[in-house]
Design a protein around this motif. Structure first.
Motif, PDB file in Angstrom:
ATOM      1  N   GLN A  16       0.880  -1.598  -0.083  1.00 31.35           N
ATOM      2  CA  GLN A  16       0.026  -0.154   0.267  1.00 31.35           C
ATOM      3  C   GLN A  16       1.246   1.112   0.054  1.00 31.35           C
ATOM      4  N   MET A  17       2.177   0.765   0.747  1.00 37.60           N
ATOM      5  CA  MET A  17       2.565   2.312   1.180  1.00 37.60           C
ATOM      6  C   MET A  17       3.292   2.599  -0.465  1.00 37.60           C
ATOM      7  N   GLU A  18       3.786   1.199  -0.912  1.00 42.79           N
ATOM      8  CA  GLU A  18       4.904   1.543  -2.384  1.00 42.79           C
ATOM      9  C   GLU A  18       3.361   2.184  -3.364  1.00 42.79           C
ATOM     10  N   ALA A  54       2.353  -0.218  18.610  1.00 47.38           N
ATOM     11  CA  ALA A  54       3.520   0.782  18.215  1.00 47.38           C
ATOM     12  C   ALA A  54       4.098   0.563  16.840  1.00 47.38           C
ATOM     13  N   GLU A  55       4.337  -0.261  16.609  1.00 45.13           N
ATOM     14  CA  GLU A  55       5.234  -0.165  14.534  1.00 45.13           C
ATOM     15  C   GLU A  55       4.104   0.275  14.211  1.00 45.13           C
ATOM     16  N   ARG A  56       2.948  -0.467  14.124  1.00 45.21           N
ATOM     17  CA  ARG A  56       2.035  -0.109  13.480  1.00 45.21           C
ATOM     18  C   ARG A  56       1.489   1.102  13.343  1.00 45.21           C
ATOM     19  N   GLN A  57       1.277   1.538  14.293  1.00 47.38           N
ATOM     20  CA  GLN A  57       1.361   3.272  14.172  1.00 47.38           C
ATOM     21  C   GLN A  57       2.254   4.333  13.323  1.00 47.38           C
ATOM     22  N   GLN A  58       3.350   3.724  13.512  1.00 50.22           N
ATOM     23  CA  GLN A  58       4.277   4.656  13.131  1.00 50.22           C
ATOM     24  C   GLN A  58       4.541   4.210  11.941  1.00 50.22           C
ATOM     25  N   ALA A  62       1.815   6.566  10.964  1.00 47.69           N
ATOM     26  CA  ALA A  62       1.769   7.872  10.416  1.00 47.69           C
ATOM     27  C   ALA A  62       2.437   8.424   9.209  1.00 47.69           C
ATOM     28  N   GLN A  63       3.688   7.222   8.905  1.00 47.49           N
ATOM     29  CA  GLN A  63       4.704   8.049   7.707  1.00 47.49           C
ATOM     30  C   GLN A  63       3.629   7.529   6.497  1.00 47.49           C
ATOM     31  N   MET A  64       2.726   6.614   5.969  1.00 52.16           N
ATOM     32  CA  MET A  64       1.722   6.897   4.830  1.00 52.16           C
ATOM     33  C   MET A  64       0.876   7.931   5.375  1.00 52.16           C
ATOM     34  N   LEU A 115       0.182  10.423   2.274  1.00 43.65           N
ATOM     35  CA  LEU A 115      -0.793  10.879   1.889  1.00 43.65           C
ATOM     36  C   LEU A 115      -0.639  12.594   1.802  1.00 43.65           C
ATOM     37  N   GLN A 116      -1.069  13.335   2.979  1.00 44.45           N
ATOM     38  CA  GLN A 116      -1.581  14.577   3.105  1.00 44.45           C
ATOM     39  C   GLN A 116       0.083  15.646   2.252  1.00 44.45           C
ATOM     40  N   LYS A 117       1.357  15.188   2.219  1.00 47.55           N
ATOM     41  CA  LYS A 117       1.902  15.456   0.908  1.00 47.55           C
ATOM     42  C   LYS A 117       1.555  15.586  -0.052  1.00 47.55           C
ATOM     43  N   ILE A 118       1.068  14.484  -0.741  1.00 52.66           N
ATOM     44  CA  ILE A 118       0.726  14.298  -2.070  1.00 52.66           C
ATOM     45  C   ILE A 118      -0.180  14.958  -2.479  1.00 52.66           C
ATOM     46  N   SER A 119      -1.282  15.538  -1.454  1.00 55.60           N
ATOM     47  CA  SER A 119      -2.899  16.277  -1.468  1.00 55.60           C
ATOM     48  C   SER A 119      -2.264  17.616  -1.645  1.00 55.60           C
TER      49      SER A 119
END
Length: 342
Positions: A201-203, A242-246, A249-251, A255-259
């Motif tokens: 999904q991130m890729e 904790a790893e999931r939320q990290q 957050a990166q994804m 998304l925010q930056k792309i928008s």
């Protein structure tokens, strides 16, 4: 009717000039002494604009194979010369906000609730239990985003990332019939990808950024249905929370930056979970959207969906920077999301 689709294409070309000036191509850095090979390395990870460099940390740039700290410093310096990286007045920012557009939901009531539809340069999240209309909204947006709308909105293409295998092209045909547009043209303008893991999904977002850059101003909407499904599967239990939320957050940051970078609307759907602590507070509805505070803070506007009678659904503004907390009723019909027939 084909005419409406032709209009979409024609309007796109005249809208192109505004969009071209919206972001600066990363290739312009060559004028500031950055070599083409280094620019290519950044493009491979989805950094295609000068603003994209500003939105990426030095640490992340150093992680790109072949970019040393010295090169990163030079790249950052060159990007800084080309962009205003400091403050601007609220008046200047206000004029930039004029480029924001809205995409209709297909329902006048729901549009009114959202101030004209979902907006660009923002993430709109819809959450609810199964059968509350999240995927139906996603399918309707695939068509309405392509149609010319209010305030000079020209319509454009859509990218759909499907994490739960819920996308149905035939559904788009039914919705296209309602708006009298050609099936083939509608389906042609939707780029679809099935994501199988949270990493995948991130890729896919790297591909999205590259595509938005490649066809500047053509794409208007990115849909992810649903945003949390794969994170829920890939990370289980409190030990991996904790790893999931990290990673989440990166994804969401991406998304925010792309928008913002490409002036597109981002629409994501989300699932619900039972809240074990809710029984202590006597809440009427002991369920909450998953993703926690990370997702809550990342989404610009959050809409809560619930079932009504028959095909009716109720949408409520759960959180928004400028919309009052309010409710709207809409219907899910053969032609997608609409107002009730009553």
């Amino acid at each position: 009717m084909k005419a409406a689709e032709d209009q979409v294409v024609e309007d796109d070309t005249c809208f192109q000039d505004d969009e071209e000036s919206f972001f600066q191509d990363i290739d312009l850095l060559q004028k500031h002494g950055i070599n083409a090979a280094d620019i290519k390395k950044m493009k491979l990870v989805g950094i295609c604009t000068v603003k994209g460099i500003q939105m990426t940390t030095r640490k992340a740039l150093c992680n790109i194979k072949g970019l040393s700290e010295a090169k990163v410093e030079k790249i950052k310096e060159a990007a800084g010369k080309m962009l205003n990286v400091g403050f601007q007045t609220a008046f200047e920012y206000s004029s930039r906000r004029k480029q924001v557009f809205h995409i209709t939901t297909g329902s006048l009531e729901l549009d009114k609730l959202l101030g004209g539809g979902i907006e660009s340069m923002a993430i709109t999240e819809a959450f609810g239990e199964f059968r509350t209309g999240k995927t139906q909204l996603s399918h309707t947006f695939c068509v309405t985003a392509q149609l010319p709308g209010e305030d000079g909105y020209s319509g454009g293409k859509v990218i759909f990332i499907d994490t739960e295998n819920t996308f149905r092209p035939d559904r788009l045909k039914d919705i296209a019939d309602r708006f009298n547009v050609d099936h083939g043209a509608v389906l042609d303008n939707v780029l679809y990808a099935r994501a199988y893991t949270s990493e995948h999904q991130m890729e896919l977002l790297d591909f999205v950024a590259a595509k938005f850059h490649e066809e500047g101003g053509v794409f208007k909407l990115l849909i992810i249905d649903s945003i949390m499904a794969l994170f829920r599967v890939d990370f289980s239990g409190r030990g991996e929370l904790a790893e999931r939320q990290q990673k989440l957050a990166q994804m969401l940051s991406r998304l925010q930056k792309i928008s913002e970078e490409y002036n597109v609307a981002v629409f994501v759907t989300n699932q619900m979970t039972a809240d074990p602590g809710a029984g202590m507070t006597f809440q009427a509805d002991p369920k909450k959207p998953i993703g926690g505070h990370i997702l809550a803070h990342a989404s610009t506007t959050r809409i809560s969906l619930r079932k009504g009678r028959a095909e009716m659904r109720i949408a409520k503004i759960f959180d928004s920077p400028d919309m009052p907390e309010n409710e709207a009723t809409f219907a899910i019909l053969a032609g997608g999301v609409s107002d009730s027939k009553e």
